[in-house]
Design an enzyme around this catalytic site. Structure first.
Site, short mmCIF file in Angstrom:
data_model
loop_
_atom_site.label_atom_id
_atom_site.label_comp_id
_atom_site.label_asym_id
_atom_site.label_seq_id
_atom_site.Cartn_x
_atom_site.Cartn_y
_atom_site.Cartn_z
N LYS A 138 6.24 -6.49 7.66
CA LYS A 138 5.67 -5.53 6.72
C LYS A 138 5.85 -4.11 7.25
CE LYS A 138 2.03 -8.71 5.30
NZ LYS A 138 0.59 -9.00 5.37
N GLU A 184 10.40 11.49 2.96
CA GLU A 184 11.24 10.32 2.68
C GLU A 184 10.48 9.11 3.22
OE1 GLU A 184 15.82 10.29 3.02
OE2 GLU A 184 15.05 9.46 4.89
N ARG A 188 4.82 24.58 -2.85
CA ARG A 188 4.68 23.59 -3.92
C ARG A 188 3.93 22.35 -3.48
NH1 ARG A 188 10.78 22.61 -4.78
NH2 ARG A 188 10.55 22.78 -2.53
N GLN A 242 9.78 -7.10 -1.53
CA GLN A 242 8.57 -7.04 -2.35
C GLN A 242 7.72 -5.87 -1.88
OE1 GLN A 242 6.42 -10.77 -2.85
NE2 GLN A 242 4.47 -9.70 -2.91
N ARG A 249 -9.91 -6.06 4.89
CA ARG A 249 -9.02 -7.12 4.42
C ARG A 249 -8.29 -7.71 5.62
NH1 ARG A 249 -7.69 -6.60 -1.33
NH2 ARG A 249 -8.61 -4.71 -2.16
N ASP A 288 -11.91 -14.34 3.25
CA ASP A 288 -11.79 -13.75 4.58
C ASP A 288 -12.95 -14.10 5.50
OD1 ASP A 288 -9.33 -12.71 3.97
OD2 ASP A 288 -10.02 -10.66 3.70
N TYR A 293 2.47 -1.59 0.97
CA TYR A 293 3.26 -2.29 1.97
C TYR A 293 4.50 -2.91 1.36
CZ TYR A 293 -0.44 -5.74 0.76
OH TYR A 293 -1.38 -6.52 0.12
N HIS A 342 -2.35 -9.61 10.03
CA HIS A 342 -2.49 -8.20 9.66
C HIS A 342 -3.76 -7.99 8.85
CE1 HIS A 342 -1.69 -4.94 6.64
NE2 HIS A 342 -1.57 -4.29 7.77
N HIS A 372 -4.54 -11.55 7.76
CA HIS A 372 -3.69 -12.43 6.96
C HIS A 372 -2.29 -12.59 7.54
CE1 HIS A 372 -6.25 -10.66 3.46
NE2 HIS A 372 -6.87 -11.66 4.04
#
Length: 182
Positions: A71, A28, A23, A46, A58, A169, A131, A118, A61
């Site tokens: 994170k 998890e 399938r 969040q 990106r 950035d 994240y 990051h 940060h």
């Protein structure tokens, strides 16, 4: 779940167990008890998701205290190079970085504790990146380090001429010039 320690204290690469059959697969993606057993005590409040095309970079940060964030990140579609830079002043690995390739095939996750900058680069045609954060985002606490800082010398695996960056950035300070709150 396989837990891979990195050369930088606190950074962990996690390989959740994957169950495949005719399938498809089941994985998890988060189980508080398993992550506590792995030493991850962050209480996530969040979840974020971004979708980007090839060449997008990106970062780097972070959130300034008291709004720092740990994170747990992964790539659910495509392939990214994920990078964390140690900003902890008293750390023996201050200013060092570690990267890991996160893909929809390897299902790896990267845990980045508080006190790190990051960022990631998109290596596939398109990537969906998710994240979990242990603190809410606060725009006034936003900070960053220039992702092309020559002292960091990060290989983003995207040629400079193909990089797609936000205006923000391109204006972050160098590591040696930023006011370090960590």
């Amino acid at each position: 779940m396989n837990i891979i320690k990195t050369p930088i204290e606190g950074l962990l690469v996690l390989e959740p167990q994957l169950f495949r059959d005719a399938r498809g697969y089941f994985v998890e993606t988060y189980n508080e008890e398993r992550y506590l057993q792995a030493g991850i005590t962050a209480r996530f409040v969040q979840d974020n998701q971004s979708c980007s095309s090839y060449g997008v970079v990106r970062g780097l940060h972070f959130q300034r205290p008291p709004y720092t964030q740990a994170k747990l990140v992964c790539c659910t579609q495509g392939k990214v190079l994920d990078v964390a830079v140690d900003l902890r002043k008293d750390s023996p690995t201050f200013g060092q970085w570690f990267s890991v390739e996160l893909t929809e095939e390897n299902h790896r996750q990267f845990f980045i504790p508080r006190g790190f900058a990051h960022g990631f680069s998109v290596l596939s045609e398109k990537a969906v990146f998710t994240y979990k954060c242990d603190n809410l985002y606060h725009p006034e606490a936003d900070g960053g380090i220039l992702l092309s800082d020559p002292t960091l010398n990060i290989d983003w695996q995207v040629p400079v001429e193909h990089r797609i960056l936000s205006d923000k950035d391109t204006k972050h300070p160098l590591l040696k010039d930023f006011d370090n709150p960590f």
